[in-house]
Write an enzyme that holds these catalytic residues in place. Structure first.
Site, short mmCIF file in Angstrom:
data_model
loop_
_atom_site.label_atom_id
_atom_site.label_comp_id
_atom_site.label_asym_id
_atom_site.label_seq_id
_atom_site.Cartn_x
_atom_site.Cartn_y
_atom_site.Cartn_z
N ASN A 1 -3.44 9.82 -3.66
CA ASN A 1 -4.49 9.09 -3.32
C ASN A 1 -5.36 10.05 -2.48
O ASN A 1 -5.29 11.16 -2.56
CB ASN A 1 -3.99 7.77 -2.10
CG ASN A 1 -3.88 6.91 -2.64
OD1 ASN A 1 -4.70 6.18 -3.43
ND2 ASN A 1 -2.67 6.04 -2.36
N GLU B 1 -7.91 -1.97 -6.27
CA GLU B 1 -7.89 -0.50 -6.17
C GLU B 1 -9.11 0.18 -7.12
O GLU B 1 -9.80 -0.77 -7.71
CB GLU B 1 -6.88 0.08 -6.76
CG GLU B 1 -5.55 0.51 -5.45
CD GLU B 1 -6.16 1.44 -4.63
OE1 GLU B 1 -7.28 2.13 -4.52
OE2 GLU B 1 -5.14 2.10 -4.04
N ASP C 1 -4.65 5.78 2.36
CA ASP C 1 -4.89 5.46 0.60
C ASP C 1 -6.23 6.21 0.52
O ASP C 1 -6.23 7.45 0.64
CB ASP C 1 -4.95 3.99 0.90
CG ASP C 1 -4.48 3.35 -0.35
OD1 ASP C 1 -5.16 3.52 -1.14
OD2 ASP C 1 -3.53 2.80 -0.49
#
Length: 292
Positions: free
Chosen positions: A148, A18, A199
């Site tokens: 997100n 991430e 996301d």
């Protein structure tokens, strides 16, 4: 529209890859394995990779200057000296709540940073989205489950964010000089009829929002008003976040995750957790330094 080639840019497998960020000044691409408390880096010119073991869970990094970097962590915002490796607390956020950690973040054109928190087990509405700039911290949106898609229009007048649990992306008008919202959020993308969850995202110089679809093995492009433009297939089911890379931000890289996959699922998803490069020119943007 032809499908671009997608290749593996780094073979390292992350449980929860991430927070990718590219620093043009050093030609370095950074990304995190959040649950492993590791920061990975790749020097684009030499292709040299490094791993920094972190003393806490962290999910995002931003440039401050040639001396320091900002880290978004489970305890708030920390500064790290590039040469000595010393840490200092810049601004505490939820440091008294051991159930939460940081998640998505992005620097606004003004130098402000938006960052999100969430429950370590994705507990319902346990997180929030915050704004920080020049010593001031504000909570913008409470009761977020999985924050997100934090990104901004090129002029800084629009911010985007999502809650992956509800699978909705919002846009909100902002003051370009401060990055603070000046209106109520507007639902922009309703993702519940699509495969996977909304996301991480980045916004290019033309205002297109590029969004990684967790569980959908793809990167989607959306217009500022939420019109679907195109999709690029990613060779890992759990794509997590894109980032513009290169001196002119002309390419896209995408992180992914192997978290939650049993042996059979990993066998069916052999590239899970790796970093990918999309062979497609884009009109990207480089994130500015954060104003601390």
């Amino acid at each position: 529209m032809s499908e671009p080639a997608v290749s593996v840019l780094c073979e390292t497998v992350c449980e929860l890859g991430e927070g990718p960020s590219y620093e043009a000044e050093t030609q370095t691409l950074y990304w995190f394995d959040i649950v492993a408390s590791r920061l990975h880096s790749l020097h684009l010119a030499s292709h040299e990779t490094n791993v920094l073991e972190l003393p806490f869970l962290a999910s995002a990094i931003a440039r401050v200057d040639d001396e320091k970097q900002l880290f978004v962590t489970e305890h708030g915002l920390h500064l790290r000296n590039r040469q000595s490796g010393e840490w200092e607390v810049l601004c505490a956020a939820e440091e008294d709540n051991p159930q939460t950690r940081s998640n998505d973040a992005r620097v606004h054109p003004s130098g402000a940073i938006w960052f999100g928190t969430m429950g370590k087990n994705a507990e319902d509405e346990a997180g929030a989205i915050y704004w920080y700039r020049a010593g001031e911290l504000r909570q913008l949106y409470p009761r977020i489950t999985i924050p997100n898609s934090i990104c901004f229009s090129p002029d800084g007048a629009i911010a985007y964010f999502a809650d992956t649990r509800s699978n909705r992306m919002y846009r909100v008008a902002c003051n370009p000089d401060t990055g603070l919202p000046v209106d109520e959020p507007i639902l922009t993308v309703e993702g519940n009829e699509m495969v996977g969850g909304i996301d991480g995202s980045v916004c290019d110089a033309e205002g297109t929002v590029w969004n990684a679809r967790w569980g959908g093995a793809r990167l989607d492009a959306w217009s500022p008003d939420g019109q679907f433009l195109r999709s690029v297939t990613i060779p890992a089911r759990q794509a997590t976040c894109p980032v513009f890379i290169g001196d002119n931000a002309e390419r896209l890289a995408v992180t992914s995750a192997a978290a939650g996959l049993d042996e059979a699922a990993r066998g069916a998803d052999p590239e899970a957790g790796k970093l990918f490069l999309i062979d497609m020119p884009v009109n990207g943007r480089l994130d500015p330094a954060v104003v601390v």
